[in-house]
Scaffold this motif. Structure first.
Motif, PDB file in Angstrom:
ATOM      1  N   GLY A   1      -1.572   0.769  -4.285  1.00  0.00           N
ATOM      2  CA  GLY A   1      -0.201   1.021  -4.268  1.00  0.00           C
ATOM      3  C   GLY A   1       0.547   0.286  -5.273  1.00  0.00           C
ATOM      4  O   GLY A   1       1.424   0.945  -5.918  1.00  0.00           O
TER       5      GLY A   1
ATOM      6  N   ALA B   1       0.786  -1.257  -0.055  1.00  0.00           N
ATOM      7  CA  ALA B   1      -0.048  -0.070   0.127  1.00  0.00           C
ATOM      8  C   ALA B   1       0.830   1.269   0.251  1.00  0.00           C
ATOM      9  O   ALA B   1       0.367   2.245  -0.506  1.00  0.00           O
TER      10      ALA B   1
ATOM     11  N   MET C   1       0.781   4.008  -2.771  1.00  0.00           N
ATOM     12  CA  MET C   1       0.043   4.913  -3.222  1.00  0.00           C
ATOM     13  C   MET C   1       0.482   6.271  -2.803  1.00  0.00           C
ATOM     14  O   MET C   1       0.139   7.382  -3.279  1.00  0.00           O
TER      15      MET C   1
ATOM     16  N   ALA D   1      -6.199  -0.590  -0.637  1.00  0.00           N
ATOM     17  CA  ALA D   1      -4.809  -0.062  -0.696  1.00  0.00           C
ATOM     18  C   ALA D   1      -3.818  -0.452  -1.232  1.00  0.00           C
ATOM     19  O   ALA D   1      -2.747   0.292  -1.791  1.00  0.00           O
TER      20      ALA D   1
END
Length: 705
Positions: free
Chosen positions: A552, A380, A383, A548
């Motif tokens: 990412g 994640a 991101m 997430a």
């Protein structure tokens, strides 16, 4: 009563009634679906928030010719330098452009670049009700004029009108997208069922659902003001094929199980419907509710996308629990040829893949779920590098269409911001003060004399930077900050760059509002379905973590593998809604089966048996959904490729890792607390036999799924 209604489509007489009703529905649906393009709105009004400043500029500037136009920047180039004959052709073409339908006013006189290697003419194109398609026809007409007797002189149409024309061509591949999506579904179903005939039924049912959905959406757009555009169309195609086929897979899997228990395939279907429909309805309902919440968006395009896709999901649900069962029982057992399931004892095969996964997770469930969560958390972190502030005109396409080539030529030979100015409207009495304020704004390199109509004045401000760049949108912000405080001017800044900025701001606002509401709505649905608080909280946490991680990884892939410049402003929100809604699908399929077994044998046995019993069908469903979204990469649009990759990767991650490993490990670790404060929480798990070593007991089912 409800159980009888649910199982009704599989009855001996009812199946023919269902088929007759669907035939009556599909005949007019086919006619109406073909007219969906007539109500699509692909011009700027279909994307803009209604209360945006740039929208207000369009309304105030209606009396000016530029208010409802897009500039087509016409470029000629010759690497060795343009000649006098080339300039004469450009002037003659400009006269011819004035006679093209929907060209507004007289085109700008051709201007030669300082280096003498290119010529530029700006043509204003009227945006009528046909939106991008109408603009595309104008650009085609301009191209036909420009390429006639060119004698080696390069010709390109770029700017907002050129980009709109190339976009409509890209969306025009929708028919190919439908074909590719259907082919992906067929291939995956062939590999899943190893039957050359069976895949035709879910494919036909999904196709009927898509046609019916398009017909319903056409009526809503025509009579209820629903906003639809080309983006809605291609997302609807992959969503209906993917989601509806998923529901069909779950039903077929349960039907095959029941065929091992029942001699009469009608009875087998009735039992399969009674057992599978609640989970399918809950799943589709969750997806539909999440999509409907997009109506809270301020972006008209996003606002219309939600109801349209919700219609697709709900029609797909109805088709798969009515039309699909009727087709299956009409065909009988032979539809599974060459391996027809027949009544008898369950297969005696050894432990399957998902049995072994369950046994491995059961050994140290806490270690497994903590380790899995940490890995997803690391994924994640990608991101942080995701740019979701919109794409410039040249970054919207995966290839190099005419508008992109023209943009490169213009950047090489002319000022980047020429041809697409800001439009500033103000009260006529304050026009000169507004003009002076604009001239002092950094990033503005030229300001026209005010044009006055009645009590309203309009000023054009030429930008230093590419009008679709981040630098240009910052100039818009500075321009607004400069003219808004002018007392009595009522000055507002619009134009295509301002539209881009307002779209970005609206998308950011929509994400902040809609994401928490979607999470709350899905949580409440899960509470009602599972009669628990803890299980919904854990499931929501796993799905958000999965989203997430997918976002990412997508951000890293977009930048370092595909070389994309960024994403559209609405990308994070749409990815979130699709992944959370569709990801919770698989958790519903799994956990409802876990709860069903836990009521009889305890939570531990329920977790292991649920994974074993649903592992194959959920994996197949995930592959279908991922494959259909991946088919979006067939469109030469960066937005389609990015959304398709992110959703496809997220679905696979959720199917293969989150649902099978993380959720199972959490369920085993938490135990009966999973169901707190429901009745099942108060039931103690029976002691495990010492010889079991965590291996799940098996249910009679086909393990090849």
């Amino acid at each position: 009563m409800m159980r009888r209604m649910v199982s009704w489509p599989g009855g001996r007489t009812a199946k023919w009634v269902v088929l007759a009703v669907w035939a009556l529905v599909l005949i007019p649906a086919l006619l109406l679906a073909g007219r969906l393009g007539d109500v699509e709105e692909n011009d700027n009004a279909a994307w803009l928030p209604g209360d945006a400043e740039s929208t207000a500029v369009v309304a105030r500037a209606e009396r000016f010719e530029l208010a409802d136009t897009l500039p087509a920047i016409v470029l000629y180039d010759r690497p060795e330098g343009v000649s006098a004959a080339d300039m004469a052709k450009a002037r003659a073409d400009a006269e011819a452009f004035a006679g093209v339908a929907n060209v507004v006013g007289r085109p700008q006189d051709p201007v030669k670049a300082r280096d003498g290697k290119a010529i530029r003419t700006v043509v204003q194109v009227h945006k009528d009700r046909t939106g991008w398609e109408g603009i595309g026809r104008v650009v085609d007409a301009l191209t036909e004029v420009g390429e006639t007797d060119a004698d080696g002189l390069g010709f390109h149409v770029t700017g907002p009108a050129g980009q709109a024309s190339d976009s409509i061509r890209a969306f025009g591949g929708g028919g190919g997208l439908t074909t590719i999506t259907a082919a992906v579904v067929v291939v995956i179903l062939l590999l899943t069922y190893r039957s050359p005939v069976l895949p035709l039924l879910p494919l036909l049912t999904a196709g009927g659902a898509l046609v019916t959905s398009e017909a319903v959406i056409y009526l809503l757009a025509r009579d209820a003001g629903l906003t639809v555009n080309k983006q809605t169309g291609f997302i609807l195609t992959v969503l209906v094929f993917g989601a509806a086929t998923d529901y069909g897979l779950l039903l077929i899997s349960r039907y095959r199980e029941e065929l091992l228990r029942h001699e009469d395939h009608h009875e087998a279907m009735s039992e399969a419907l009674r057992r599978s429909v609640p989970a399918i309805v809950a799943s589709a309902g969750t997806v539909a509710v999440s999509l409907l919440l997009l109506m809270l968006a301020t972006l008209n395009s996003t606002q219309g996308l939600g109801p349209a896709c919700a219609v697709g999901v709900l029609v797909g649900l109805v088709a798969m629990i009515t039309l699909m069962p009727a087709l299956l029982v009409v065909c009988g057992r032979w539809i599974f040829w060459p391996v027809r399931p027949s009544r008898g004892p369950g297969t005696a095969a050894g432990p399957g893949v998902w049995d072994r996964v369950g046994a491995a997770v059961a050994g140290r469930p806490r270690t497994v779920w903590i380790g899995t969560a940490l890995v997803l958390g690391v994924m994640a972190m990608g991101m942080l590098g995701l740019r979701a502030d919109g794409l410039s005109g040249t970054d919207q396409f995966t290839g190099r269409p005419q508008s992109v080539a023209g943009e490169e030529i213009m950047s090489a030979h002319f000022p980047a911001g020429s041809g697409d100015p800001l439009l500033v409207v103000a009260d006529a009495a304050s026009a000169e003060r507004v003009r002076s304020a604009l001239a002092a704004v950094p990033g503005v390199v030229g300001v026209s004399a005010p044009t006055v109509e009645d009590t309203t004045a309009m000023v054009l401000a030429e930008l230093e930077d590419d009008p679709s760049s981040t630098a240009a949108t910052r100039t818009v912000e500075r321009a607004r900050a400069a003219v808004h405080p002018i007392e009595g001017a009522r000055a507002q800044v619009g134009g295509n760059t301002a539209i881009l900025l307002d779209t970005q701001k609206a998308a950011a606002r929509d994400s902040e509002v809609i994401i928490p509401v979607v999470l709350l709505a899905v949580f409440l649905v899960l509470m009602l379905l599972l009669r628990s608080v803890v299980a919904p909280l854990l499931l929501m946490a796993t799905v958000v973590l999965s989203f997430a991680a997918a976002l990412g990884v997508s951000g890293l892939v977009f930048r370092h593998v595909f070389g994309f410049a960024g994403t559209e402003a609405s990308f994070p929100l749409l990815t979130f809604v699709f992944l959370v809604a569709l990801g919770i699908d698989y958790n519903i399929f799994l956990v409802t089966r876990v709860r069903e077994v836990a009521l009889l044998h305890g939570t531990r046995q329920g977790a292991l048996t649920g994974l074993s019993a649903t592992g194959g069908v959920i994996t197949s469903a995930g592959l279908v959904l991922a494959g259909t979204f991946a088919a979006m990469a067939s469109l030469p649009l960066v937005f389609a490729a990015e959304l398709g990759f992110a959703v496809a990767f997220g679905v696979l991650l959720d199917t293969l890792v989150v649902r099978s490993v993380l959720v199972t490990a959490l369920t085993l670790d938490v135990g009966r607390w999973m169901w707190w404060p429901g009745r099942l929480f108060r039931r103690q798990d029976p002691p495990q036999p010492p010889s079991s070593k965590g291996a799940p007991s098996r249910e009679p089912m086909l393990r090849g799924m």
